[in-house]
Enzyme design. Structure first.
Site, PDB file in Angstrom:
ATOM      1  N   GLY A  65      45.499  -4.203  13.099  1.00 43.86           N
ATOM      2  CA  GLY A  65      44.432  -3.280  12.710  1.00 43.86           C
ATOM      3  C   GLY A  65      43.187  -3.991  12.208  1.00 43.86           C
ATOM      4  N   HIS A 129      27.868   9.638  26.082  1.00 48.23           N
ATOM      5  CA  HIS A 129      27.222   8.875  27.155  1.00 48.23           C
ATOM      6  C   HIS A 129      26.419   7.672  26.654  1.00 48.23           C
ATOM      7  CE1 HIS A 129      23.218  10.440  26.173  1.00 48.23           C
ATOM      8  NE2 HIS A 129      23.880  11.534  25.812  1.00 48.23           N
ATOM      9  N   HIS A 138      36.662  -1.284  15.804  1.00 46.58           N
ATOM     10  CA  HIS A 138      37.651  -0.218  15.612  1.00 46.58           C
ATOM     11  C   HIS A 138      36.914   1.107  15.438  1.00 46.58           C
ATOM     12  CE1 HIS A 138      41.296   1.465  13.125  1.00 46.58           C
ATOM     13  NE2 HIS A 138      40.957   2.240  14.124  1.00 46.58           N
ATOM     14  N   ILE A 159      37.558   6.873   9.712  1.00 45.61           N
ATOM     15  CA  ILE A 159      38.142   8.123  10.214  1.00 45.61           C
ATOM     16  C   ILE A 159      37.188   9.306   9.979  1.00 45.61           C
ATOM     17  CG2 ILE A 159      39.431   8.484   8.048  1.00 45.61           C
ATOM     18  CD1 ILE A 159      41.736   9.537   9.877  1.00 45.61           C
TER      19      ILE A 159
HETATM   20  C1  LIG Z   1      45.372   5.512  11.962  1.00 45.97           C
HETATM   21  C2  LIG Z   1      44.597   4.882  10.827  1.00 45.97           C
HETATM   22  O1  LIG Z   1      45.013   4.870   9.703  1.00 45.97           O
HETATM   23  S1  LIG Z   1      43.104   4.136  11.249  1.00 45.97           S
HETATM   24  C3  LIG Z   1      42.317   3.725   9.707  1.00 45.97           C
HETATM   25  C4  LIG Z   1      41.454   4.855   9.195  1.00 45.97           C
HETATM   26  N1  LIG Z   1      40.961   4.512   7.848  1.00 45.97           N
HETATM   27  C5  LIG Z   1      39.672   4.556   7.535  1.00 45.97           C
HETATM   28  O2  LIG Z   1      38.868   4.922   8.353  1.00 45.97           O
HETATM   29  C6  LIG Z   1      39.308   4.079   6.156  1.00 45.97           C
HETATM   30  C7  LIG Z   1      37.819   3.847   5.984  1.00 45.97           C
HETATM   31  N2  LIG Z   1      37.602   3.256   4.688  1.00 45.97           N
HETATM   32  C8  LIG Z   1      36.943   3.877   3.666  1.00 45.97           C
HETATM   33  O3  LIG Z   1      36.427   4.990   3.778  1.00 45.97           O
HETATM   34  C9  LIG Z   1      36.898   3.070   2.378  1.00 45.97           C
HETATM   35  O4  LIG Z   1      36.964   3.975   1.298  1.00 45.97           O
HETATM   36  C10 LIG Z   1      35.630   2.165   2.286  1.00 45.97           C
HETATM   37  C11 LIG Z   1      35.799   0.996   3.283  1.00 45.97           C
HETATM   38  C12 LIG Z   1      34.362   2.912   2.626  1.00 45.97           C
HETATM   39  C13 LIG Z   1      35.455   1.615   0.891  1.00 45.97           C
HETATM   40  O5  LIG Z   1      36.633   1.020   0.465  1.00 45.97           O
HETATM   41  P1  LIG Z   1      36.599  -0.009  -0.775  1.00 45.97           P
HETATM   42  O6  LIG Z   1      35.764  -1.197  -0.384  1.00 45.97           O
HETATM   43  O7  LIG Z   1      38.015  -0.272  -1.169  1.00 45.97           O
HETATM   44  O8  LIG Z   1      35.750   0.745  -1.866  1.00 45.97           O
HETATM   45  P2  LIG Z   1      36.236   1.628  -3.122  1.00 45.97           P
HETATM   46  O9  LIG Z   1      37.458   2.452  -2.769  1.00 45.97           O
HETATM   47  O10 LIG Z   1      36.302   0.693  -4.277  1.00 45.97           O
HETATM   48  O11 LIG Z   1      35.027   2.638  -3.290  1.00 45.97           O
HETATM   49  C14 LIG Z   1      33.759   2.233  -3.760  1.00 45.97           C
HETATM   50  C15 LIG Z   1      32.961   3.493  -4.079  1.00 45.97           C
HETATM   51  O12 LIG Z   1      32.685   4.201  -2.861  1.00 45.97           O
HETATM   52  C16 LIG Z   1      33.252   5.536  -2.908  1.00 45.97           C
HETATM   53  N3  LIG Z   1      33.817   5.784  -1.585  1.00 45.97           N
HETATM   54  C17 LIG Z   1      34.778   5.062  -0.957  1.00 45.97           C
HETATM   55  N4  LIG Z   1      34.998   5.553   0.270  1.00 45.97           N
HETATM   56  C18 LIG Z   1      34.189   6.613   0.422  1.00 45.97           C
HETATM   57  C19 LIG Z   1      33.975   7.518   1.496  1.00 45.97           C
HETATM   58  N5  LIG Z   1      34.642   7.401   2.639  1.00 45.97           N
HETATM   59  N6  LIG Z   1      33.045   8.475   1.318  1.00 45.97           N
HETATM   60  C20 LIG Z   1      32.356   8.598   0.149  1.00 45.97           C
HETATM   61  N7  LIG Z   1      32.506   7.753  -0.900  1.00 45.97           N
HETATM   62  C21 LIG Z   1      33.421   6.768  -0.757  1.00 45.97           C
HETATM   63  C22 LIG Z   1      34.325   5.486  -3.996  1.00 45.97           C
HETATM   64  O13 LIG Z   1      34.551   6.754  -4.539  1.00 45.97           O
HETATM   65  C23 LIG Z   1      33.703   4.503  -4.963  1.00 45.97           C
HETATM   66  O14 LIG Z   1      32.706   5.182  -5.689  1.00 45.97           O
HETATM   67  P3  LIG Z   1      32.421   4.843  -7.251  1.00 45.97           P
HETATM   68  O15 LIG Z   1      31.968   3.401  -7.260  1.00 45.97           O
HETATM   69  O16 LIG Z   1      31.362   5.829  -7.629  1.00 45.97           O
HETATM   70  O17 LIG Z   1      33.724   5.031  -7.952  1.00 45.97           O
END
Ligand SMILES: CC(=O)SCCNC(=O)CCNC(=O)[C@H](O)C(C)(C)COP(=O)(O)OP(=O)(O)OC[C@H]1O[C@@H](n2cnc3c(N)ncnc32)[C@H](O)[C@@H]1OP(=O)(O)O
Length: 205
Positions: A65, A129, A138, A159
């Site tokens: 991943g 498109h 990813h 996601i």
């Molecule tokens: C099949 C599968 O599983 S495929 C995988 C699918 N997974 C994904 O798409 C996950 C995507 N990752 C995210 O959204 C993550 O939350 C990230 C990468 C944006 C940030 O992760 P981290 O670097 O660990 O940051 P962390 O969790 O410490 O958050 C930092 C700040 O951003 C905020 N934040 C984190 N993610 C989000 C989000 N998606 N939307 C809004 N705010 C967010 C947190 O609440 C935090 O705010 P604060 O500082 O006010 O408390």
């Protein structure tokens, strides 16, 4: 009938989905490898931790991943020269696509899209498109990319995120889950929210 052989690197949750697509496509799974010595089984397959023997194998599919790990693996191993495409994916015949990509169930790819190599196009993503997706990207489940979006090397679109037409997302950047991207995103940053804003830099692991 031709026997299609595959070796798989990676034995985590993502690998389970890759394995089931390979099974669906009638590949013969020779061996599955993982660097973690605590992982010895995945689904009903044994897992080898001896990555030295993997350098001798052909058709290695990277079921990892982590985008950066797929890139470094592609520099070490004889990677698969094919893609694993779930039969339910709808892909325009005018799509240009490299190798080592997994395209999961329910994906829709519309006309004139270019996709590099070793990408994950995850479940039910829609790529409209003229989009251009570079290597090691990813696109997570349920992402919507509007027309002519460019995703540079190694970026992850989280996601459920939506990206407006004509936007460019820089290399190795991460788009948070559910974000709505309406402005270009530079390289190596994390953006979240609606509208998506930069919250930090990416630290490559
Ligand atoms: C099949 C599968 O599983 S495929 C995988 C699918 N997974 C994904 O798409 C996950 C995507 N990752 C995210 O959204 C993550 O939350 C990230 C990468 C944006 C940030 O992760 P981290 O670097 O660990 O940051 P962390 O969790 O410490 O958050 C930092 C700040 O951003 C905020 N934040 C984190 N993610 C989000 C989000 N998606 N939307 C809004 N705010 C967010 C947190 O609440 C935090 O705010 P604060 O500082 O006010 O408390």
């Amino acid at each position: 009938m031709e026997i299609k052989n595959i070796n798989i690197l990676g034995a985590g949750g993502h690998a389970k989905v890759v394995i089931e697509i390979a099974e669906e496509l009638d590949y013969k799974i020779n061996e599955i490898y993982d660097q973690n010595p605590e992982v010895s089984k995945i689904l009903d397959y044994n897992v080898s931790n001896n990555l030295e023997t993997l350098t001798e194998k052909e058709n290695v599919f990277f079921a990892l991943g982590n985008n950066f790990n797929r890139k470094s693996s592609s520099q070490k191993y004889h990677f698969a020269n094919f893609n694993l495409v779930h039969p339910s994916a709808i892909i325009s015949t005018r799509t240009k696509i490299g190798v080592g990509n997994v395209i999961m169930a329910g994906v829709v790819i519309n006309s004139s899209v270019k996709i590099g190599s070793h990408c994950i196009i995850n479940t039910s993503a829609c790529i409209d498109h003229d989009c251009e997706i570079e290597d090691f990207v990813h696109i997570s489940p349920n992402v919507a990319l509007a027309g002519n979006v460019k995703i540079k090397e190694g970026a992850q679109v989280g996601i459920g995120a939506s990206v407006k037409q004509n936007i460019t997302i820089g290399s190795w950047s991460v788009i948070g889950a559910g974000a709505v991207v309406i402005n270009d995103v530079p390289e190596n940053v994390v953006v979240v929210g609606n509208p998506a804003k930069i919250i930090k830099s990416v630290v490559l692991k």
